[in-house]
Design an enzyme around this catalytic site. Sequence first.
Site, short mmCIF file in Angstrom:
data_model
loop_
_atom_site.label_atom_id
_atom_site.label_comp_id
_atom_site.label_asym_id
_atom_site.label_seq_id
_atom_site.Cartn_x
_atom_site.Cartn_y
_atom_site.Cartn_z
N HIS A 67 -12.44 1.24 -7.10
CA HIS A 67 -11.34 0.29 -6.86
C HIS A 67 -10.08 1.01 -6.38
O HIS A 67 -9.47 1.77 -7.13
CB HIS A 67 -11.08 -0.49 -8.16
CG HIS A 67 -10.03 -1.53 -8.04
ND1 HIS A 67 -9.22 -1.89 -9.08
CD2 HIS A 67 -9.64 -2.30 -6.98
CE1 HIS A 67 -8.38 -2.83 -8.67
NE2 HIS A 67 -8.61 -3.09 -7.41
N LYS A 96 -20.43 -11.39 -2.71
CA LYS A 96 -20.64 -9.96 -3.04
C LYS A 96 -22.14 -9.69 -3.24
O LYS A 96 -22.68 -8.69 -2.77
CB LYS A 96 -19.90 -9.57 -4.32
CG LYS A 96 -18.40 -9.80 -4.25
CD LYS A 96 -17.62 -8.51 -4.37
CE LYS A 96 -16.15 -8.75 -4.43
NZ LYS A 96 -15.34 -7.87 -3.63
N MET A 118 -7.76 -4.35 2.39
CA MET A 118 -8.30 -3.20 1.68
C MET A 118 -9.30 -2.43 2.54
O MET A 118 -9.26 -1.21 2.60
CB MET A 118 -8.95 -3.63 0.36
CG MET A 118 -8.00 -4.26 -0.62
SD MET A 118 -6.55 -3.24 -0.99
CE MET A 118 -7.25 -1.95 -1.98
N GLU A 168 -9.93 3.58 -9.40
CA GLU A 168 -10.66 3.35 -10.66
C GLU A 168 -12.16 3.49 -10.37
O GLU A 168 -12.67 2.88 -9.43
CB GLU A 168 -10.36 1.94 -11.18
CG GLU A 168 -8.92 1.76 -11.61
CD GLU A 168 -8.58 0.34 -12.09
OE1 GLU A 168 -7.65 0.21 -12.90
OE2 GLU A 168 -9.24 -0.62 -11.66
N SER A 221 -11.60 -6.24 -7.55
CA SER A 221 -10.40 -6.11 -8.38
C SER A 221 -10.69 -6.38 -9.85
O SER A 221 -10.02 -5.86 -10.73
CB SER A 221 -9.34 -7.13 -8.00
OG SER A 221 -9.16 -7.21 -6.64
N ASN A 237 -5.42 -3.98 -13.27
CA ASN A 237 -5.28 -5.44 -13.17
C ASN A 237 -5.34 -6.11 -14.54
O ASN A 237 -4.72 -7.16 -14.75
CB ASN A 237 -6.35 -6.02 -12.24
CG ASN A 237 -5.99 -5.79 -10.78
OD1 ASN A 237 -4.83 -5.72 -10.43
ND2 ASN A 237 -7.01 -5.66 -9.95
N VAL A 281 -15.21 -7.02 0.55
CA VAL A 281 -15.25 -8.39 1.09
C VAL A 281 -14.50 -9.30 0.11
O VAL A 281 -14.16 -8.86 -0.99
CB VAL A 281 -16.72 -8.86 1.34
CG1 VAL A 281 -17.48 -7.86 2.19
CG2 VAL A 281 -17.47 -9.14 0.04
N ASN A 335 -3.50 -1.21 -3.20
CA ASN A 335 -2.90 -1.62 -1.93
C ASN A 335 -1.47 -1.10 -1.77
O ASN A 335 -0.66 -1.37 -2.63
CB ASN A 335 -2.93 -3.15 -1.89
CG ASN A 335 -2.71 -3.71 -0.51
OD1 ASN A 335 -2.45 -2.96 0.43
ND2 ASN A 335 -2.80 -5.01 -0.38
N1 3HC Z 1 0.55 3.75 6.53
C1 3HC Z 1 1.36 4.84 6.67
N2 3HC Z 1 2.61 4.88 6.20
C2 3HC Z 1 3.08 3.77 5.59
C3 3HC Z 1 2.31 2.60 5.42
C4 3HC Z 1 0.99 2.63 5.93
N3 3HC Z 1 0.14 1.59 5.80
N4 3HC Z 1 3.05 1.68 4.75
C5 3HC Z 1 4.24 2.22 4.52
N5 3HC Z 1 4.26 3.48 5.02
C6 3HC Z 1 5.36 4.43 4.97
C7 3HC Z 1 6.60 3.86 5.62
O1 3HC Z 1 6.59 4.11 7.01
C8 3HC Z 1 7.71 4.65 4.92
O2 3HC Z 1 7.84 5.91 5.51
P1 3HC Z 1 9.29 6.63 5.52
O3 3HC Z 1 9.69 6.83 4.08
O4 3HC Z 1 9.02 7.92 6.24
O5 3HC Z 1 10.18 5.69 6.26
C9 3HC Z 1 7.12 4.87 3.52
O6 3HC Z 1 5.71 4.66 3.61
C10 3HC Z 1 7.70 3.94 2.53
O7 3HC Z 1 7.52 2.61 3.00
P2 3HC Z 1 8.68 1.54 3.03
O8 3HC Z 1 10.00 2.18 3.32
O9 3HC Z 1 8.22 0.44 3.92
O10 3HC Z 1 8.73 0.89 1.61
P3 3HC Z 1 8.67 1.52 0.14
O11 3HC Z 1 9.51 2.72 -0.02
O12 3HC Z 1 8.91 0.38 -0.79
O13 3HC Z 1 7.15 1.99 -0.03
C11 3HC Z 1 5.16 1.14 -1.00
C12 3HC Z 1 6.10 1.10 0.20
C13 3HC Z 1 4.53 2.53 -1.13
C14 3HC Z 1 4.07 0.11 -0.74
C15 3HC Z 1 5.97 0.84 -2.31
O14 3HC Z 1 6.76 -0.32 -2.14
C16 3HC Z 1 5.12 0.64 -3.53
O15 3HC Z 1 4.66 1.59 -4.15
N6 3HC Z 1 4.91 -0.64 -3.90
C17 3HC Z 1 4.06 -0.99 -5.02
C18 3HC Z 1 2.66 -1.15 -4.52
C19 3HC Z 1 1.70 -1.44 -5.64
O16 3HC Z 1 2.07 -1.63 -6.80
N7 3HC Z 1 0.40 -1.52 -5.30
C20 3HC Z 1 -0.62 -1.88 -6.23
C21 3HC Z 1 -0.86 -3.36 -6.17
S1 3HC Z 1 -2.16 -3.91 -7.23
C22 3HC Z 1 -3.57 -3.63 -6.36
O17 3HC Z 1 -3.58 -3.20 -5.24
C23 3HC Z 1 -4.85 -3.94 -7.06
C24 3HC Z 1 -5.63 -4.99 -6.35
O18 3HC Z 1 -6.88 -5.13 -6.99
C25 3HC Z 1 -4.93 -6.31 -6.36
#
Ligand code: 3HC
Length: 383
Positions: free
Chosen positions: A144, A101, A17, A156, A123, A195, A94, A147
Site C-alpha cells: 500500500h 479486485k 495511484m 505498508e 487502502s 487509514n 484498480v 498519495n
Molecule cells: N512529482 C514530482 N514533484 C512533485 C509532485 C509530483 N507528483 N507533486 C509535488 N511535487 C513537488 C512540487 O513541485 C514542489 O517542489 P518545490 O518544493 O521544488 O517547489 C514540492 O513537491 C512540494 O509541492 P507543493 O509546493 O505543491 O506542495 P507541498 O509543499 O504542500 O507538498 C505534498 C505537497 C508533499 C503532497 C504535501 O502537501 C503533503 O505531504 N501532503 C500530505 C499528503 C498525505 O498525507 N498523503 C497521504 C494521504 S492518505 C493515502 O494516500 C492513503 C490512501 O489509501 C488513501
Amino acid sequence: MKVADIKKIAVMGAGDMGHGIAEVALLAGYKVAMRDIEQRFIDKGLSRIKESLDKLVEKQKITEENKKAMLANLQTFIDIGESVKDADFVIEAVPEIMDLKKQVFQALDAAAPKHAILASNTSTMSITEIASATKKPKQVVGMHFFNPPVLMKLVEVIKGKKTSEATMQLTYDLALRMNKVPVRIEKDSPGFIYNRITAPTNILLGLMLERGVATPVEIDARMKRAGAPMGPYELMDYIGLDVSYHIARNFSERLSRDHEPASWLKAKVDAGELGKKTGRGIYDWSKGRPEIDLSKAKEDFDPTVFTALQVNEATKLLEEGVVKSANDIDKAMINGGGVAAGPFQLAKEIGYDKLAKICDDLAQKFGIKTFEPTRTLKRGRVP
Ligand code: 3HC
C-alpha cells in the site's frame, strides 16, 4: 525469487495511484508495464508521469537522459494478459470494489508467470479475501503506497492469512529498493495502519461539518498553522472524496457503523464532485490547489483532539496484534502523512491521561463508541 531477480513490474491501473506507482518503479530502474481499461486513461497516466519526471529534471533530482531512459522502460497495455505475461511482480491499483479486485486477481493468476508475486495497493480491503480469487494465496500480499506515491515514503506491507514469509520479505525488500520506508502489517485488518488510525478523525471531520461546528477552511487553516502539510479537508479532496467514501463504507461494514459516511460526503460523491480529480469537491480545484486563508483559523479548536483519537486507535492495533510495535506505528504515520512526529511520540509529550479524557469527552459529546478510550490508553502503558 530474490529482490535482485525482479526485472519487470506490471501495474494494473493508470489513475492517481497506478501512474504514481509506475513512476516510482521506473525511478528505481525497473522495466514497467502499465495497464488500464481504456486508452484515454493510459494517456492521462502517461502525461502525468511525464509532467512529474519533468519536475524532477527541473529540480535536478534526475537528468534529461535518466528521464528518457525511464520512459523507454515503460510500456502500456489495455490487454491484461499481455501486460503481465513476463512480469516478476504485479501491483494492482484498480478502484476499491472487491468484485473488481477479485476479477483482476483471477486474470492475473491465469496470465502472469508462475513465480510472479501479486500485490494489491488496496487502502482498506482484506488481502486474504482478494487472495482467495487466486490459486496461489502464498504469493499474494498487500503493498500500500501513499498519495502522491512519488513523494510519500511509506509503503505498508500486509500479510494476508496465507501470505508466505518469503513473499512478505521480498515485498519489503522491493519497497526498500524503491527508496521507500516499508512497515510490516502482521495481521490482515481493515485499513492496516495509516487509514485505520486516521479513521476516527474522519468520523469527527464528518460530524463537525454536518453539525456546523466549523467550516473546512477554519479547520484546515488551524491545522496548517499547527504544522500539517495539508488541512484534513483539503487532503480528503486531494486523495478523492470517492476514495474517502469507499474507505468509510468499508470500515462501516467491517469495524463499526460509527464509520458510515456523512450525508454531505455521500451527496458530493453522488454529484460527481470528487475533489482535485474533478476540479471541485469540498473546495474549488479548477484553478489548481486551493488557497487556504490562514487568518480564518478557528483559534478555539484544539488539534490535540485529532492526536487523542489517533493515539487511541493506534492502541487498538497494538491490542489486536496488527503491528509489532509502537515504533512501527510512529514510523508509518510520519512517513505516510509527511508529519514531524508519530502518535506515540506526541502522546509521551501530552500525557496519556489527558488524551484518554479527551476521547471520553468526545465519545459522550457525539455518542460515538469508536471514540471511547481503550484500556491501554487509560492505563497509559504502551507495550
Ligand atoms: N512529482 C514530482 N514533484 C512533485 C509532485 C509530483 N507528483 N507533486 C509535488 N511535487 C513537488 C512540487 O513541485 C514542489 O517542489 P518545490 O518544493 O521544488 O517547489 C514540492 O513537491 C512540494 O509541492 P507543493 O509546493 O505543491 O506542495 P507541498 O509543499 O504542500 O507538498 C505534498 C505537497 C508533499 C503532497 C504535501 O502537501 C503533503 O505531504 N501532503 C500530505 C499528503 C498525505 O498525507 N498523503 C497521504 C494521504 S492518505 C493515502 O494516500 C492513503 C490512501 O489509501 C488513501
